[in-house]
Design a protein around this motif. Structure first.
Motif, PDB file in Angstrom:
ATOM      1  N   HIS A   1      13.638 -85.164 -35.114  1.00 22.03           N
ATOM      2  CA  HIS A   1      12.312 -84.868 -34.890  1.00 22.03           C
ATOM      3  C   HIS A   1      12.086 -83.732 -35.836  1.00 22.03           C
ATOM      4  CE1 HIS A   1      11.167 -87.759 -31.938  1.00 22.03           C
ATOM      5  NE2 HIS A   1      11.978 -87.362 -31.087  1.00 22.03           N
TER       6      HIS A   1
ATOM      7  N   ASP B   1       7.435 -81.814 -35.923  1.00 18.82           N
ATOM      8  CA  ASP B   1       6.274 -82.304 -35.168  1.00 18.82           C
ATOM      9  C   ASP B   1       6.582 -81.658 -33.900  1.00 18.82           C
ATOM     10  OD1 ASP B   1       4.274 -83.271 -34.048  1.00 18.82           O
ATOM     11  OD2 ASP B   1       4.732 -85.355 -34.108  1.00 18.82           O
TER      12      ASP B   1
ATOM     13  N   ALA C   1       5.990 -84.170 -30.620  1.00 14.74           N
ATOM     14  CA  ALA C   1       7.193 -85.014 -30.495  1.00 14.74           C
ATOM     15  C   ALA C   1       8.281 -84.468 -30.002  1.00 14.74           C
ATOM     16  CB  ALA C   1       7.662 -85.764 -31.936  1.00 14.74           C
TER      17      ALA C   1
END
Length: 486
Positions: free
Chosen positions: A351, A312, A315
């Motif tokens: 992440h 992401d 993130a």
């Protein structure tokens, strides 16, 4: 707040006297109502000062008259003497005293309209004072919004202005900033209400929520001009006054403006960083450094490590902290000092997959990014959180090869398989066969097919390629071609 009855009767010009209910003079007077009806309560809302000359009052109905006024929660009763009665009837005085209702004697030379004007002036003065206080609070909130911490400063100022707690929450309801006693506890209890606001977004403009309990009063508002980008909440131990509502709405406007402006600024900054990354990859390191300096940022010196993150993007950018990072072609590229690489990898590993290049100089970032991208591709295939270029088998040799030449070699060698109708099966099967070192059972198990199916595919691949897959040299060439294709 409305003026109290005590404030009204203290006006010397009115010459008013209090005959009963002295302990209740601090009740608010929200209006003045003049009535000679035996029952004026259908025309009252409560909190009025009722004025009468007692034309329909006598000893027989005084008690019921007072009871009706008390039931309607009027503030007081003003009785004008010198017209129908030379003095206030004793029965009315007694009834008012028993009920605790303030009974005001209005002399003959004090017109009722004068009392109405005084109350109107007091109400206007109070409203002006409320507006002035609201404007002053808005000014202090605006100055807070201009501070470097922006939204956090607004939340702190809001809590001080209202004497309660305040919360700033992100889109998911996580606390970004809290101030005031009880704020952290309140955040947990607000989650269901935040979900209600999220659901209202699809039915039009989201609205605020007001929650009340005997011990606390809370207002929750969404933030965002076009969609919900967060929330803020404020709680008090007392009901919100009109001034408090005005202050809360002003805070909501400032927070929305800060969030929307911050989002646009952040998007613009990210576009600049992507452009800087392209400069750096083109070898224009000095131009990239100068561009970042104009943003008040810098670029690390000395040995560097390039990290390609495939999770992401938002993130990753947030978890990357102050490191140079730019979103580019479906992944986030981070350039960090070699000494900090392990720390940054640890912060990013939750992440999404990461590819970590070997240590390079600032002038050789393109090579570092190519290494990181190869490692990222391997991490994705193997479903592992982190893959380092140095750990990839055979990559030390490939790094010595010319990228354009190896790309052309790979494309030409694998073209027959790509052009074949079931090329995906053949390429995947060939990769599994080579990764398992030619062991049929292991490769078939990895693919989830029968070993006879795999044997058929490899025979078909050998025919299309015109090469002997049992030849170690052929296998090496095919492995390089597949690695470059990745």
């Amino acid at each position: 707040m409305a003026p109290t009855l005590r404030t009204v009767v203290r006006r010397l010009s009115l010459k008013l006297g209090v005959l009963s209910g002295q302990d209740a003079l601090d009740r608010p007077v929200r209006w003045v109502a003049v009535s000679e009806l035996e029952d004026p309560t259908p025309f009252l809302e409560g909190a009025e000062l009722v004025l009468t000359t007692g034309m329909r009052l006598d000893a027989r109905n005084a008690g019921s008259y007072v009871d009706r006024l008390v039931g309607r929660e009027v503030t007081g009763l003003g009785f004008g003497i010198g017209l129908g009665h030379e003095k206030i009837p004793a029965a009315l005085v007694d009834a008012a005293a028993r009920a605790g209702l303030p009974l005001i004697e209005v002399p003959r030379d004090t017109p009722f309209v004068a009392i109405g004007k005084v109350v109107s002036e007091l109400l206007a003065a109070e409203q002006y004072d409320e507006i002035s206080r609201a404007f002053a609070a808005q000014g202090r909130l605006t100055r807070a919004a201009l501070r470097p911490e922006g939204p956090q400063a607004v939340i702190d100022r809001l809590a001080r202005e209202l004497g309660g707690w305040a919360l700033l929450l992100d889109e998911a309801g996580a606390v970004r900033h809290a101030t005031g006693r009880g704020a952290a506890v309140a955040a947990e209890g607000l989650r269901p209400e935040l979900e209600r606001l999220r659901k209202s977004e699809g039915r039009g403009a989201p609205t605020s929520l007001a929650l009340s309990t005997p011990l606390e009063h809370v207002i929750v508002q969404p933030l965002g001009a076009r969609r919900i980008r967060g929330f803020f909440a404020v709680g008090l131990e007392r009901p919100f006054t009109p001034v408090a509502h005005t202050v809360v709405n002003a805070a909501g406007s400032l927070l929305t403006l800060a969030i929307e402006h911050g989002g646009e600024h952040l998007a613009a900054e990210r576009r600049v960083r992507s452009a800087v990354l392209r400069l750096l990859l083109a070898g224009q390191v000095q131009a990239g450094r100068e561009t970042l300096e104009r943003l008040g940022d810098g670029f690390p010196c000395g040995p560097l490590v390039v990290i390609a993150a495939g999770g992401d993007g938002e993130a990753v950018l947030e978890a990357g902290g102050n490191e140079f990072a730019a979103a580019d072609e479906g992944r986030v590229v981070l350039v960090v000092p070699a000494g900090r690489a392990d720390t940054v990898v640890s912060a990013l590993r939750d992440h999404g997959p990461l590819g970590v290049g070997a240590t390079v100089s600032p002038e050789d970032l393109r090579t570092g990014l190519e290494q990181a991208d190869r490692a990222l591709a391997s991490a994705r295939r193997g479903a592992v959180p982190v893959m380092r270029f140095a750990d990839l088998a055979g990559q030390s040799l490939m790094s010595l090869l010319d990228p354009d030449v190896t790309a052309a070699f790979s494309s030409a060698l694998l073209a027959p398989l790509r052009e074949h109708g079931s090329r995906a099966d053949l390429l995947a099967s060939l990769r599994a066969y080579l990764e398992c070192n030619g062991h049929w059972d292991a490769a078939a198990q990895r693919l989830g097919v029968h070993r006879h199916t795999l044997r058929y595919r490899m025979r078909r691949a050998a025919e299309l390629l015109g090469r002997d897959l049992d030849d170690p040299a052929v296998r090496a060439e095919l492995w390089v071609a597949l690695a470059v294709a990745d």
